[in-house]
Enzyme design. Sequence first.
Site, PDB file in Angstrom:
ATOM      1  CB  THR A   6      13.050  84.516  25.447  1.00  0.00           C
ATOM      2  OG1 THR A   6      12.749  83.612  24.373  1.00  0.00           O
ATOM      3  CG2 THR A   6      11.819  85.378  25.661  1.00  0.00           C
ATOM      4  CG  ASP A   7      14.012  83.126  20.644  1.00  0.00           C
ATOM      5  OD1 ASP A   7      14.290  82.610  21.742  1.00  0.00           O
ATOM      6  OD2 ASP A   7      13.303  82.552  19.791  1.00  0.00           O
ATOM      7  N   GLY A  44      16.889  75.226  37.028  1.00  0.00           N
ATOM      8  CA  GLY A  44      16.963  75.670  35.641  1.00  0.00           C
ATOM      9  C   GLY A  44      18.271  75.290  34.970  1.00  0.00           C
ATOM     10  CD  GLN A  45      17.977  73.705  29.455  1.00  0.00           C
ATOM     11  OE1 GLN A  45      18.828  73.147  28.774  1.00  0.00           O
ATOM     12  NE2 GLN A  45      16.901  74.276  28.926  1.00  0.00           N
ATOM     13  CE  LYS A  58      12.022  85.412  29.873  1.00  0.00           C
ATOM     14  NZ  LYS A  58      12.715  85.160  31.174  1.00  0.00           N
ATOM     15  CE1 TYR A  67       9.071  81.817  28.305  1.00  0.00           C
ATOM     16  CE2 TYR A  67       9.576  82.085  25.973  1.00  0.00           C
ATOM     17  CZ  TYR A  67       9.997  81.914  27.275  1.00  0.00           C
ATOM     18  OH  TYR A  67      11.341  81.856  27.560  1.00  0.00           O
ATOM     19  CD1 TRP A 106      15.601  78.704  19.303  1.00  0.00           C
ATOM     20  CD2 TRP A 106      16.617  77.388  17.804  1.00  0.00           C
ATOM     21  NE1 TRP A 106      14.910  78.805  18.121  1.00  0.00           N
ATOM     22  CE2 TRP A 106      15.497  78.014  17.182  1.00  0.00           C
ATOM     23  CE3 TRP A 106      17.415  76.529  17.043  1.00  0.00           C
ATOM     24  CZ2 TRP A 106      15.163  77.786  15.844  1.00  0.00           C
ATOM     25  CZ3 TRP A 106      17.077  76.320  15.721  1.00  0.00           C
ATOM     26  CH2 TRP A 106      15.962  76.926  15.126  1.00  0.00           C
ATOM     27  CB  ALA A 161      11.765  82.132  33.283  1.00  0.00           C
TER      28      ALA A 161
END
Length: 295
Positions: free
Chosen positions: A104-105, A13-14, A132, A128, A153, A63
């Site tokens: 997350t948003d 993951g990032q 979450k 999604y 983002w 995730a």
Amino acid sequence: MSPLRIAVTGKEGQVARSMIALGPDMGVEIIAVGRPDVDLQNPASILPALEAARPDAIVSAAAYTAVDKAETEKDAAFAINGAGAGAVAHAARALGVPVLHLSTDYVFDGSKAERYLETDPTGPTSVYGASKLEGERQVAAATDDHAIFRTAWVYSPYGANFLKTMLRLGETRDALSVVGDQFGCPTSAEDIARGMILAAQTMVESDDARYRGVFHLTGSGEANWADFAREIFSCAEGFGRKPVTVTAITSDQYPSPVKRPANSRLSSEKLQQIYGIVLPPWRQSTAKVVATLLG
């Protein structure tokens, strides 16, 4: 004194990769746990792998992130983002360590005119987002020693993300149409990783309830997707890339299986007030990631 050991779920993951890169500079040891050792769809795999890592804190970053695909893979999205996240939090409780969970948003419907606060009602409009939100609920139910960090983002030099897609398209295109009626806070995964490490250090050092609960963690400033794209191409020109013209279009002109939130702007004031953490301006971090990829 040995360095703080932080286990992070999701090797590829990032945020996990950014934490691994940052660890030595921040004086912490990052242990990434992921497949095949840990499979969030197989909860029985989670505690043994995290126990073997001997962490002082756990960052729950793995995730299911394929937003469009989740509409037809609901069971997988909920198994990973809901039950999987809950199982990580249960493991943290069993090991007696804090868990920091990334959310997350998309837990919001995007209809609010101002930035979202942590206390605002949730109302996801996608599978999604719903999965979450279920993860948030399961984490909170599993252990009191938790902090949930909602971000938005996300981009980085790693994996697939909007910034890398724009750079790829810009190699062969002179003009692009990009959605201009969705607003958010572009957030560098490196900045998230730094924030998570700082927050983990605080949670390990203090059992103060103020450091537990829900927080928003996003880059400073705001943009729409077209603004973000223009900034990426402007930065790329500094490395010899040709100019790319960006035309803003409406969400209706860019069909998608999922209705994206029109407003993904999250207020990070609570994070600043309680943790003293402020992420850099998104333009500054965008320039840094573009430089990493093209410099």
